[in-house]
Motif scaffolding. Structure first.
Motif, PDB file in Angstrom:
ATOM      1  N   LYS A   1      47.982  37.586  41.546  1.00 23.32           N
ATOM      2  CA  LYS A   1      47.943  39.384  42.037  1.00 23.32           C
ATOM      3  C   LYS A   1      48.837  38.066  43.317  1.00 23.32           C
ATOM      4  O   LYS A   1      49.912  39.408  43.627  1.00 23.32           O
ATOM      5  N   ARG A   2      48.297  37.737  44.227  1.00 24.23           N
ATOM      6  CA  ARG A   2      48.989  37.741  44.990  1.00 24.23           C
ATOM      7  C   ARG A   2      50.251  36.981  45.079  1.00 24.23           C
ATOM      8  O   ARG A   2      51.829  37.839  46.109  1.00 24.23           O
TER       9      ARG A   2
ATOM     10  N   TRP B   1      42.935  34.219  39.627  1.00 27.45           N
ATOM     11  CA  TRP B   1      43.177  35.507  39.804  1.00 27.45           C
ATOM     12  C   TRP B   1      43.425  36.499  40.730  1.00 27.45           C
ATOM     13  O   TRP B   1      44.764  36.673  40.813  1.00 27.45           O
ATOM     14  N   ASN B   2      42.549  35.229  42.190  1.00 25.53           N
ATOM     15  CA  ASN B   2      43.355  36.253  42.926  1.00 25.53           C
ATOM     16  C   ASN B   2      45.117  36.174  43.322  1.00 25.53           C
ATOM     17  O   ASN B   2      45.771  36.730  43.886  1.00 25.53           O
ATOM     18  N   THR B   3      44.800  34.573  43.107  1.00 28.17           N
ATOM     19  CA  THR B   3      46.478  33.933  43.745  1.00 28.17           C
ATOM     20  C   THR B   3      47.590  34.169  42.886  1.00 28.17           C
ATOM     21  O   THR B   3      48.091  34.969  43.543  1.00 28.17           O
TER      22      THR B   3
ATOM     23  N   SER C   1      37.630  33.601  39.602  1.00 31.80           N
ATOM     24  CA  SER C   1      38.229  35.102  40.260  1.00 31.80           C
ATOM     25  C   SER C   1      39.107  34.009  41.299  1.00 31.80           C
ATOM     26  O   SER C   1      40.724  34.661  41.579  1.00 31.80           O
ATOM     27  N   GLY C   2      39.389  32.925  42.331  1.00 34.95           N
ATOM     28  CA  GLY C   2      40.432  32.832  43.050  1.00 34.95           C
ATOM     29  C   GLY C   2      41.406  32.507  42.703  1.00 34.95           C
ATOM     30  O   GLY C   2      43.012  32.857  43.071  1.00 34.95           O
TER      31      GLY C   2
END
Length: 389
Positions: free
Chosen positions: A9-10, A5-7, A2-3
């Motif tokens: 997206k960011r 994936w968040n990176t 998830s980390g």
């Protein structure tokens, strides 16, 4: 997982820039040839401009985060060098493309000064004035900006018209070296003044005072006020480690630099195909570089933090003259590019009028909507003169 994936997206702007760079370097080079259909060229231009603008927003975001982490003067240096690096790469790339781009550096700097000092300042003052009536700012800070900006703009854009070492409004090799050194030194002195010696000049004055902050203000009071406004300026930033933002600042900036050559081909082709004035190339470069900072200035004015708008606008104009001019002069020497810096008669009159109006606007301690409207009128005249000189 998830980390990661968040990176992703960011940092979607970096991914878009990397994918676009890979496409145009590996498979899409033929789309930029003059033999391509006009609508294909237009689509590629919009694609590249949008992606590069998105990446520019990402670069500014990471630079702002590093400014919060590292403090001054490093934060200001990082943000300024990042934006100027983008601007110089675009200018040099377009100058190396085609044979009619000798005045591009001049046109870009003139566009920056008009967009910033008339467009961005005008809209910021108009929005703030309509919402709040009058808005206070620190007169000492604004005068510090203008005291350096006015002579540098004169040296860079007006004086080359009257030098006799060359046959056209350009500089000789010796003049280029001496101008680059002196402009850089003066900008460095200003940066030290802004970031170290006189920080209080560039802090928003207290709402009830209506006057600029004094240099003799209590040190603790100045620091408390500074931190309060820093919190307001950066409350929407997601701040991570220094290495994270440093790495992604470079990675996000890289597609802009690599795509600048491709973008230059499309700009040169578009100006020739649509019979547009050559100065419009400078406007495109200025818009690409200044849009993120312009939106920041408008948000600050609407939040009744006019000092931040003043710092953004006047700081952008000064950085363009103080850093872009020396960088372009150095690049011209390295790549053996002939550049013309002296402005034309109509541009000189408009530039002088802009500088005089800026002095009048930032002489008092408050601004209103009328002053913003006057700056916008000059901005409109600038665009009229581009297409109907």
């Amino acid at each position: 997982m998830s980390g990661v994936w968040n990176t992703l997206k960011r940092e979607a702007c970096f991914l878009a820039g990397a994918a676009t760079t890979a496409f145009f370097f590996l498979a899409g080079a033929d789309l930029l040839l003059p033999t391509s259909a006009l609508f294909v060229q237009m689509f590629c231009f919009i694609w590249l401009f949008g992606v590069m603008l998105w990446c520019a927003f990402g670069v500014v975001r990471h630079a702002d985060c590093l400014a919060v982490i590292l403090g001054e003067p490093y934060g200001t240096l990082i943000l300024t060098l990042s934006v100027i690096g983008i601007e110089v790469s675009l200018i040099v790339s377009i100058m190396l493309t085609g044979g009619t781009n000798e005045p591009l550096a001049r046109d870009t700097m003139l566009a920056v000064l008009n967009i910033v000092l008339n467009g961005m300042v005008g809209i910021s003052l108009l929005l703030g004035g309509l919402k709040y009536g009058e808005q206070p700012f620190n007169t000492q800070g604004a005068r510090s900006f203008l005291s350096v900006l006015i002579p540098l703009a004169t040296f860079s854009l007006i004086l080359p018209r009257y030098t006799t070492s060359t046959a056209d409004p350009s500089l000789s090799t010796g003049q280029q070296i001496s101008f680059a050194v002196m402009i850089s030194l003066l900008y460095a002195i200003f940066l030290a003044t802004q970031s170290i010696r006189h920080k209080s000049f560039f802090i928003q004055p207290k709402p009830h005072s209506g006057v600029a902050l004094s240099f003799l203000m209590a040190k603790d009071e100045a620091e408390d006020d500074k931190h309060a406004h820093d919190d307001d300026d950066h409350h929407d930033l997601e701040i991570y480690s220094t290495s994270y933002h440093a790495i992604f600042l470079i990675l996000t900036m890289l597609p802009i630099v690599l795509l600048s050559k491709k973008f230059a081909v499309l700009v040169d082709f578009g100006i020739a195909s649509f019979h547009m004035p050559a100065a419009f190339g400078g406007v495109l470069v200025a818009l690409l570089v200044l849009t993120p900072e312009g939106l920041g200035s408008f948000r600050a004015a609407l939040s009744n933090r006019l000092q931040r708008s003043v710092n953004i606008c006047l700081g952008s104009a000064l950085a363009t003259i103080g850093l872009t001019v020396p960088a372009v002069l150095i690049a011209a020497g390295i790549f053996d590019i002939h550049i013309v810096l002296g402005v034309k008669d109509t541009d000189m009159i408009l530039l002088l009028l802009t500088l005089i109006l800026s002095m009048i606007t930032f002489t008092g301690s408050r601004t209103n909507a009328l002053q913003g409207a006057v700056h916008l009128v000059l901005f409109i005249f600038y665009f009229i003169l581009i297409f109907q000189p």
